[in-house]
Design an enzyme around this catalytic site. Structure first.
Site, PDB file in Angstrom:
ATOM      1  N   ASP A   9       0.877  -1.183   0.000  1.00 40.42           N
ATOM      2  CA  ASP A   9       0.000   0.000   0.000  1.00 40.42           C
ATOM      3  C   ASP A   9       0.907   1.224   0.000  1.00 40.42           C
ATOM      4  OD1 ASP A   9      -2.373   1.624   0.320  1.00 40.42           O
ATOM      5  OD2 ASP A   9      -1.870   1.847   2.439  1.00 40.42           O
ATOM      6  N   SER A  10       0.296   2.399  -0.148  1.00 42.40           N
ATOM      7  CA  SER A  10       1.082   3.635  -0.091  1.00 42.40           C
ATOM      8  C   SER A  10       1.536   3.943   1.338  1.00 42.40           C
ATOM      9  CB  SER A  10       0.241   4.795  -0.617  1.00 42.40           C
ATOM     10  OG  SER A  10      -0.929   4.925   0.166  1.00 42.40           O
ATOM     11  N   TYR A  41      -0.878   8.525  -2.540  1.00 43.06           N
ATOM     12  CA  TYR A  41      -0.943   8.254  -3.978  1.00 43.06           C
ATOM     13  C   TYR A  41      -2.171   8.934  -4.598  1.00 43.06           C
ATOM     14  CZ  TYR A  41       2.512   4.381  -3.812  1.00 43.06           C
ATOM     15  OH  TYR A  41       3.641   3.613  -3.695  1.00 43.06           O
ATOM     16  N   GLY A  42      -3.207   9.096  -3.778  1.00 42.38           N
ATOM     17  CA  GLY A  42      -4.519   9.539  -4.282  1.00 42.38           C
ATOM     18  C   GLY A  42      -4.494  10.739  -5.210  1.00 42.38           C
ATOM     19  N   CYS A  72      -4.299  -1.442  -1.945  1.00 39.32           N
ATOM     20  CA  CYS A  72      -4.450  -0.007  -2.176  1.00 39.32           C
ATOM     21  C   CYS A  72      -5.420   0.149  -3.346  1.00 39.32           C
ATOM     22  CB  CYS A  72      -3.085   0.582  -2.522  1.00 39.32           C
ATOM     23  SG  CYS A  72      -3.145   2.306  -3.018  1.00 39.32           S
ATOM     24  N   ASN A  73      -6.524   0.812  -3.084  1.00 45.08           N
ATOM     25  CA  ASN A  73      -7.522   0.987  -4.153  1.00 45.08           C
ATOM     26  C   ASN A  73      -6.978   1.841  -5.293  1.00 45.08           C
ATOM     27  OD1 ASN A  73     -10.483   0.100  -3.067  1.00 45.08           O
ATOM     28  ND2 ASN A  73      -9.147   0.715  -1.400  1.00 45.08           N
ATOM     29  N   THR A  74      -6.192   2.866  -4.931  1.00 50.07           N
ATOM     30  CA  THR A  74      -5.676   3.788  -5.943  1.00 50.07           C
ATOM     31  C   THR A  74      -4.755   3.038  -6.902  1.00 50.07           C
ATOM     32  OG1 THR A  74      -5.704   5.432  -4.162  1.00 50.07           O
ATOM     33  CG2 THR A  74      -4.622   6.060  -6.201  1.00 50.07           C
ATOM     34  N   GLU A 151      -3.040   8.383   8.499  1.00 51.03           N
ATOM     35  CA  GLU A 151      -1.580   8.245   8.641  1.00 51.03           C
ATOM     36  C   GLU A 151      -1.113   8.890   9.946  1.00 51.03           C
ATOM     37  OE1 GLU A 151       0.988   6.921   6.595  1.00 51.03           O
ATOM     38  OE2 GLU A 151      -0.556   5.957   5.381  1.00 51.03           O
ATOM     39  N   CYS A 183     -10.989   2.984  -0.057  1.00 50.64           N
ATOM     40  CA  CYS A 183      -9.585   3.306   0.192  1.00 50.64           C
ATOM     41  C   CYS A 183      -9.230   2.522   1.443  1.00 50.64           C
ATOM     42  CB  CYS A 183      -9.418   4.807   0.436  1.00 50.64           C
ATOM     43  SG  CYS A 183      -7.760   5.248   1.037  1.00 50.64           S
ATOM     44  N   THR A 184      -8.111   1.829   1.414  1.00 46.72           N
ATOM     45  CA  THR A 184      -7.798   0.943   2.538  1.00 46.72           C
ATOM     46  C   THR A 184      -7.445   1.711   3.811  1.00 46.72           C
ATOM     47  OG1 THR A 184      -5.554   0.716   1.669  1.00 46.72           O
ATOM     48  CG2 THR A 184      -7.132  -1.028   1.128  1.00 46.72           C
ATOM     49  N   HIS A 185      -7.235   3.021   3.696  1.00 47.15           N
ATOM     50  CA  HIS A 185      -7.041   3.824   4.905  1.00 47.15           C
ATOM     51  C   HIS A 185      -8.373   4.068   5.627  1.00 47.15           C
ATOM     52  CE1 HIS A 185      -3.100   4.799   3.197  1.00 47.15           C
ATOM     53  NE2 HIS A 185      -2.776   5.425   4.312  1.00 47.15           N
TER      54      HIS A 185
END
Ligand code: DGL
Length: 268
Positions: A9-10, A41-42, A72-74, A151, A183-185
């Site tokens: 992921d980012s 990344y978004g 990561c969806n992005t 984050e 979004c995985t966040h």
């Protein structure tokens, strides 16, 4: 030979996927890479996201992984086809599992999707949902501030609640019964998002769905593995470590920083 599963992921968001996989497959060896030097990344261009994603996948391939999970969806939206071209091992993204779960969850065929600018701009969720259920109306919204809040570890901070109320007001008149956390966040902020949306909206987190897909690829042979965790980041190990232990519920010990040299990675 026993080989690990690679996940990237980012940043810390993919740990929501990591956690679900670890819970379902306690004996698998897992390698996680969080690109904390280059998060988020978004807002970046598709070309940049593809470049970063290919580098991340190459790093995992250096560790002889048997499957790559793009947590990561992005990256999944922009780069999954490119990633499948650089390796013969399976590469799994999070969009299709999330879309499938959303379609199964919705009774009124009105689904909301929140994600990064890159994911929303790509239209990947709308396409995946429409392929499964063409009559569904999909309402998509980018919520870019959610990533830095996650984050930062501000998971239930008053500022997070204010920002969530501001963004999610968009859905007030949309009558959705399901909201995809695209979004995985975002699952890290799920309690706040649920509070703002109210209990009549079901939240979909693709982390659970991906474990079902993963299960179909794994064979019994792996059952004897030790279940080793290895974490790598491209920057800020301490910050990653403290938020990771909050997300996973245990202290992570195997954490290393990798340095990037042009398009390659080297462990310090
Ligand atoms: N967690 C990522 C996703 O699922 C990316 C967040 C970001 O780097 O902007 O889209």
């Amino acid at each position: 030979m026993k080989r690990p599963i690679g996940i990237f992921d980012s940043g810390v968001g993919g740990l929501t996927v990591y956690k679900a996989i670890r819970e379902c497959f306690p004996n698998e060896d897992l390698i996680y890479f969080g690109d904390t030097a280059r998060v988020p990344y978004g807002p970046k261009s598709k070309e940049t996201i593809i470049e970063y994603s290919v580098q991340n996948a190459r790093f995992l391939l250096q560790h002889n992984v048997k499957i790559i999970i793009v947590a990561c969806n992005t990256s999944s939206a922009a780069a999954i086809h490119h990633l499948s071209k650089i390796t013969s091992i399976p590469v799994m993204g999070v969009i299709e599992p999330g879309a499938q779960q959303a379609v199964e969850s919705s009774s009124n065929h009105r689904i909301g999707v929140i994600g990064t600018e890159g994911t929303v701009r790509s239209g990947a969720y709308s396409r995946a949902i429409h392929q499964l259920a063409p009559i569904t109306q999909v309402f998509s919204l980018a919520c870019p501030l959610f990533v830095p809040l996650a984050e930062e570890g501000w998971l239930d901070h008053p500022v997070t609640k204010t920002i969530a109320a501001e963004y999610l007001g968009f859905f007030k008149d949309k009558d959705i019964d399901t909201l995809v956390l695209g979004c995985t966040h975002y699952p890290l902020l799920a309690p706040v998002i649920q509070e703002v949306m109210g209990e009549n909206t079901r939240l979909v987190d693709s982390a659970q769905a991906i474990t079902t897909h993963l299960g179909t690829l794994l064979t019994d042979e792996e059952e004897t593995q030790s279940g080793k965790d290895s974490f790598f980041v491209s920057d800020n190990e301490q910050k990653f470590s403290s938020i990771a232990s909050r997300i996973l519920g245990y202290e992570i010990t195997q954490l290393k920083r990798v340095r990037m040299f042009e398009s390659w990675f080297a462990e310090e």
